[in-house]
Design an enzyme around this catalytic site. Structure first.
Site, PDB file in Angstrom:
ATOM      1  N   SER A 121       2.731  33.990  -4.391  1.00 36.30           N
ATOM      2  CA  SER A 121       3.206  32.563  -4.005  1.00 36.30           C
ATOM      3  C   SER A 121       2.269  31.474  -3.504  1.00 36.30           C
ATOM      4  O   SER A 121       0.957  31.239  -3.905  1.00 36.30           O
ATOM      5  CB  SER A 121       3.807  32.679  -3.071  1.00 36.30           C
ATOM      6  OG  SER A 121       4.207  31.576  -2.148  1.00 36.30           O
ATOM      7  N   TYR A 171       2.127  34.573   5.969  1.00 33.90           N
ATOM      8  CA  TYR A 171       2.802  35.272   4.999  1.00 33.90           C
ATOM      9  C   TYR A 171       1.368  34.303   3.933  1.00 33.90           C
ATOM     10  O   TYR A 171       0.836  34.768   3.212  1.00 33.90           O
ATOM     11  CB  TYR A 171       3.594  34.128   5.789  1.00 33.90           C
ATOM     12  CG  TYR A 171       4.776  34.161   3.414  1.00 33.90           C
ATOM     13  CD1 TYR A 171       5.187  35.461   2.905  1.00 33.90           C
ATOM     14  CD2 TYR A 171       3.963  32.763   2.536  1.00 33.90           C
ATOM     15  CE1 TYR A 171       5.576  35.579   1.530  1.00 33.90           C
ATOM     16  CE2 TYR A 171       4.510  32.843   1.209  1.00 33.90           C
ATOM     17  CZ  TYR A 171       5.156  33.988   0.935  1.00 33.90           C
ATOM     18  OH  TYR A 171       6.381  34.256  -0.099  1.00 33.90           O
TER      19      TYR A 171
END
Length: 249
Positions: free
Chosen positions: A141, A155
């Site tokens: 990401s 995350y």
């Protein structure tokens, strides 16, 4: 683009129920690959496999559970005889902030987002070494490069760790004909994104990017396919951004 350029190749895609995983599985299949689709739930995995078409196999299971990565690979090789491509896409993406973030939830994110990809790489290694060929694509990401806009600290930390795993695996596995690369999507228009942010917030964020819109799952799937293709044979240990230029801001 050769529409049949993955003919004869076998891919495993984790987290293939929807979003980026579903788009990647469909695109690889469309371009000729046999695809083992991993979804946690058996019925849903079988439904996704059927909807994608022939040359598919449902390999259900929680990738963070003991033995599941090995079982996914074993069933894939049993059915198709080989495994050429591993797309580590499944992720736990929650927005829990520090005051509410428990150690259990932190560990759960690392298990799904970082430990499971490590175990899946280990599981495909014997088959890929025997073939002298492999393509491993880790879906990280833009959070792995900077910090997540919507996701919590667990995350961001796990996606940053996945970039480190990518580089280390690339360094060790290149000698076997295996490349390992990461894809770093920014704000992509998926169900998960829509569940975690209002349309107004997404519109406001996207307006600030050099390419002022959200990305599409298909655009990410095409980048995954490039990293998994013959054309990317001399690219390894790379982190490929697909984010509308948002890290330039």
């Amino acid at each position: 683009m050769n529409v049949n350029d993955f003919a004869g190749r076998v891919a495993i895609v984790t987290g293939a129920a929807r979003g980026l995983g579903r788009a990647a599985a469909e695109r690889l299949h469309e371009r000729g690959a046999a695809v083992a689709v991993n979804v946690r739930d058996l019925q849903r995995a079988e439904s996704v496999a059927r909807s994608i078409g022939e040359r598919t196999l449902a390999v259900p299971g929680d990738i963070a559970a003991d033995g599941v990565p090995d079982e996914i690979v074993r069933r894939t090789v049993e059915r198709f005889g080989r495994v050429d491509i591993l797309v580590n896409n499944a992720a736990l993406a929650r927005s829990t902030r520090f005051p509410e973030l428990s150690a259990d939830e932190w560990r759960q994110a690392l298990e799904v987002n970082l430990t499971a990809p490590f175990l899946l790489i280990k599981a495909v290694l014997p088959a890929m070494k025997a073939q002298g060929y492999g393509r491993i694509v880790n879906v990280s990401s833009s959070a792995g490069r900077t910090v997540s806009t919507l996701g919590g600290a667990h995350y961001t930390a796990s996606k940053a760790g996945l970039l480190g795993l990518t580089r280390a695996a690339a360094k060790e596995l290149g000698q076997y004909g295996i490349t390992v690369n990461a894809i770093c999507p920014g704000m992509i228009d998926t169900e998960l994104t829509r569940e975690n942010a209002s349309p107004e917030l997404l519109e406001r964020l996207a307006a600030n990017y050099p390419v002022p819109r959200l990305g599409t799952a298909l655009e990410v799937a095409d980048l995954i396919c490039f990293a998994a293709s013959e054309a990317a044979g001399y690219i390894t240990g790379a982190s490929l951004d697909i984010n509308g230029g948002d890290l330039m801001m």
